[in-house]
Design a protein around this motif. Structure first.
Motif, PDB file in Angstrom:
ATOM      1  N   GLU A 264     -74.867 122.648  24.165  1.00  0.00           N
ATOM      2  CA  GLU A 264     -74.149 121.381  24.278  1.00  0.00           C
ATOM      3  C   GLU A 264     -75.148 120.269  24.637  1.00  0.00           C
ATOM      4  OE1 GLU A 264     -70.223 119.802  26.778  1.00  0.00           O
ATOM      5  OE2 GLU A 264     -71.563 121.290  27.680  1.00  0.00           O
TER       6      GLU A 264
ATOM      7  N   THR B  45     -73.419 120.716  20.467  1.00  0.00           N
ATOM      8  CA  THR B  45     -72.396 119.692  20.272  1.00  0.00           C
ATOM      9  C   THR B  45     -73.064 118.381  19.889  1.00  0.00           C
ATOM     10  OG1 THR B  45     -72.336 118.898  22.578  1.00  0.00           O
ATOM     11  CG2 THR B  45     -70.881 120.752  21.993  1.00  0.00           C
TER      12      THR B  45
ATOM     13  N   ASN C 128     -66.908 114.859  22.176  1.00  0.00           N
ATOM     14  CA  ASN C 128     -67.920 115.903  22.271  1.00  0.00           C
ATOM     15  C   ASN C 128     -67.495 117.016  21.314  1.00  0.00           C
ATOM     16  OD1 ASN C 128     -70.121 117.364  23.149  1.00  0.00           O
ATOM     17  ND2 ASN C 128     -69.183 118.006  25.074  1.00  0.00           N
TER      18      ASN C 128
ATOM     19  N   LYS D 106     -64.035 119.036  22.291  1.00  0.00           N
ATOM     20  CA  LYS D 106     -63.900 119.613  23.635  1.00  0.00           C
ATOM     21  C   LYS D 106     -62.586 119.198  24.280  1.00  0.00           C
ATOM     22  CE  LYS D 106     -66.495 120.290  27.927  1.00  0.00           C
ATOM     23  NZ  LYS D 106     -67.757 119.975  28.643  1.00  0.00           N
ATOM     24  N   LYS D 107     -61.888 120.191  24.805  1.00  0.00           N
ATOM     25  CA  LYS D 107     -60.569 119.977  25.379  1.00  0.00           C
ATOM     26  C   LYS D 107     -60.625 119.815  26.904  1.00  0.00           C
ATOM     27  CE  LYS D 107     -57.314 122.344  23.523  1.00  0.00           C
ATOM     28  NZ  LYS D 107     -56.638 121.207  22.837  1.00  0.00           N
TER      29      LYS D 107
ATOM     30  N   GLU E 165     -67.308 113.530  33.075  1.00  0.00           N
ATOM     31  CA  GLU E 165     -66.953 113.611  31.656  1.00  0.00           C
ATOM     32  C   GLU E 165     -65.650 112.877  31.370  1.00  0.00           C
ATOM     33  OE1 GLU E 165     -69.039 117.425  29.545  1.00  0.00           O
ATOM     34  OE2 GLU E 165     -66.966 117.678  30.238  1.00  0.00           O
TER      35      GLU E 165
ATOM     36  N   SER F  99     -60.603 113.798  25.424  1.00  0.00           N
ATOM     37  CA  SER F  99     -60.289 115.205  25.212  1.00  0.00           C
ATOM     38  C   SER F  99     -59.458 115.394  23.950  1.00  0.00           C
ATOM     39  CB  SER F  99     -59.517 115.738  26.419  1.00  0.00           C
ATOM     40  OG  SER F  99     -58.901 116.971  26.142  1.00  0.00           O
TER      41      SER F  99
ATOM     42  N   HIS G  28     -56.129 125.162  19.586  1.00  0.00           N
ATOM     43  CA  HIS G  28     -57.481 125.700  19.421  1.00  0.00           C
ATOM     44  C   HIS G  28     -57.587 126.315  18.029  1.00  0.00           C
ATOM     45  CE1 HIS G  28     -59.417 125.240  23.327  1.00  0.00           C
ATOM     46  NE2 HIS G  28     -58.239 125.475  23.872  1.00  0.00           N
TER      47      HIS G  28
ATOM     48  N   ILE H  70     -66.303 124.860  24.210  1.00  0.00           N
ATOM     49  CA  ILE H  70     -67.428 124.088  24.731  1.00  0.00           C
ATOM     50  C   ILE H  70     -67.408 124.135  26.256  1.00  0.00           C
ATOM     51  CG2 ILE H  70     -68.539 121.822  24.852  1.00  0.00           C
ATOM     52  CD1 ILE H  70     -67.173 121.139  22.168  1.00  0.00           C
ATOM     53  N   CYS H  71     -68.442 124.677  26.838  1.00  0.00           N
ATOM     54  CA  CYS H  71     -68.733 124.637  28.270  1.00  0.00           C
ATOM     55  C   CYS H  71     -67.526 124.986  29.138  1.00  0.00           C
ATOM     56  CB  CYS H  71     -69.317 123.274  28.622  1.00  0.00           C
ATOM     57  SG  CYS H  71     -70.280 123.281  30.170  1.00  0.00           S
TER      58      CYS H  71
ATOM     59  N   ASP I  25     -64.472 124.853  28.917  1.00  0.00           N
ATOM     60  CA  ASP I  25     -63.388 125.602  28.277  1.00  0.00           C
ATOM     61  C   ASP I  25     -63.440 127.078  28.663  1.00  0.00           C
ATOM     62  OD1 ASP I  25     -62.282 123.462  26.733  1.00  0.00           O
ATOM     63  OD2 ASP I  25     -63.790 123.765  25.176  1.00  0.00           O
TER      64      ASP I  25
ATOM     65  N   THR J 159     -73.069 125.034  25.607  1.00  0.00           N
ATOM     66  CA  THR J 159     -72.819 124.719  27.018  1.00  0.00           C
ATOM     67  C   THR J 159     -73.956 123.897  27.611  1.00  0.00           C
ATOM     68  OG1 THR J 159     -71.683 126.851  27.203  1.00  0.00           O
ATOM     69  CG2 THR J 159     -72.242 125.771  29.251  1.00  0.00           C
TER      70      THR J 159
END
Length: 298
Positions: free
Chosen positions: A45, A87, A103, A120-121, A128, A134, A140, A154-155, A157, A179
């Motif tokens: 990321e 990302t 992102n 990214k959620k 962030e 988001s 998903h 992503i990270c 998540d 990440t």
């Protein structure tokens, strides 16, 4: 028998605001992975710009995302390798009241086609959430790729098992997670209890997610100079075995391993997780909307 995929996980030290230099580093690793027969290469990321949202030039540099997406598509096609280019930070509708910074992770196949995109959620903490938008209630997605059905996270998540369950129920057998995770993410109080709290978090949860979802997990984190809080620990995990490879906390480098997807089939035969999720009478029905039929006070 199930296929065996050779997967490269790349742990970079992203130099802040240096997209050109970082891309050159990333492409060098990808070319090396391709020359060794890798089917897939995964970057961390924020690998192009780092995460420095308070720098004056940061936001404007995020408007050049399409240039780098195209460069990765050309690289994938040239090297005949699938790429998840970490990302990309994407500035949309700039200079308007609806300006959004996203992102985004992509899956680019070995012909250079974008076959998957995920925004990214679960945004990390206040920093962030101050800067990024988001994907919120969007589902998903799972993607058909040359490596079968793949999901992207992503990270942060990683901390939400519902994200995995949603993709596993759609048939994903590989989950790729770019990440930017640091050793400081436990906060001051957590760090006092255990200075290695985030190492414990990552090593524990990555193996647990592989077991509990009968899937392979490709986790590519940023590395960095020793003493500056980079977590590293990029790894590829499968059920039964846990990490097939695991990089150090500060090392920049790449690991390439063979991932035998028969392990995933054997784990599912043993644990039956996917079979249970597919049952029409499966008893877990998550309700996070505080609906009237759930007594939250009991």
């Amino acid at each position: 028998m199930a296929p065996v995929y050779k997967i490269a996980v790349i742990q970079m030290w992203p130099k802040p605001l240096s997209a050109t230099e970082n891309f050159q580093t990333a492409s060098s690793y990808i070319r090396s992975a391709a020359s060794q027969g890798a089917h897939l290469a995964v970057l961390p990321e924020y690998h192009l710009l780092g995460w420095v949202p308070h720098e004056a030039s940061f936001r404007s540099l995020c408007s050049d995302w399409a240039t780098y997406l195209e460069r990765y598509r050309i690289l994938a096609r040239e090297c005949r390798i699938n790429i998840v280019p970490g990302t990309l930070l994407e500035l949309h509708d700039e200079h308007t009241p609806r300006e959004r910074l996203l992102n985004v992770a992509y899956f680019i196949d070995d012909k250079g086609a974008v076959v998957g995109k995920y925004v990214k959620k679960n945004l990390w903490g206040p920093v962030e959430r101050l800067h990024l938008t988001s994907s919120a209630s969007d589902a998903h997605p799972v993607f058909e790729t040359p490596l079968g059905r793949v999901g992207l996270l992503i990270c942060w998540d990683l901390a939400f098992p519902e994200a995995f369950r949603e993709m596993i129920a759609q048939g994903a057998k590989i989950i790729v997670i770019p990440t930017f995770w640091t050793l400081k993410d436990s906060g001051e109080k957590g760090g006092k209890i255990n200075p290695s709290a985030e190492t414990l978090f990552l090593d524990s949860i990555l193996t647990a997610r592989a077991f509990e979802n009968t899937c392979a997990i490709v986790f590519a984190n940023a590395g960095g100079p020793p003493g500056e809080g980079y977590a590293g620990l990029s790894q590829i995990c499968v059920p039964f075995a846990g990490p097939l490879t695991r990089l150090g906390s500060s090392a920049e480098g790449m690991a390439i391993v063979d991932v035998d997807m028969q392990i995933i089939e054997d784990a599912e035969e043993n644990y039956g997780v996917r079979a249970d999720l597919a049952r029409s009478d499966w008893h877990y029905d998550y309700r996070h909307d505080k609906s009237d039929d759930v007594d939250l006070q009991s």
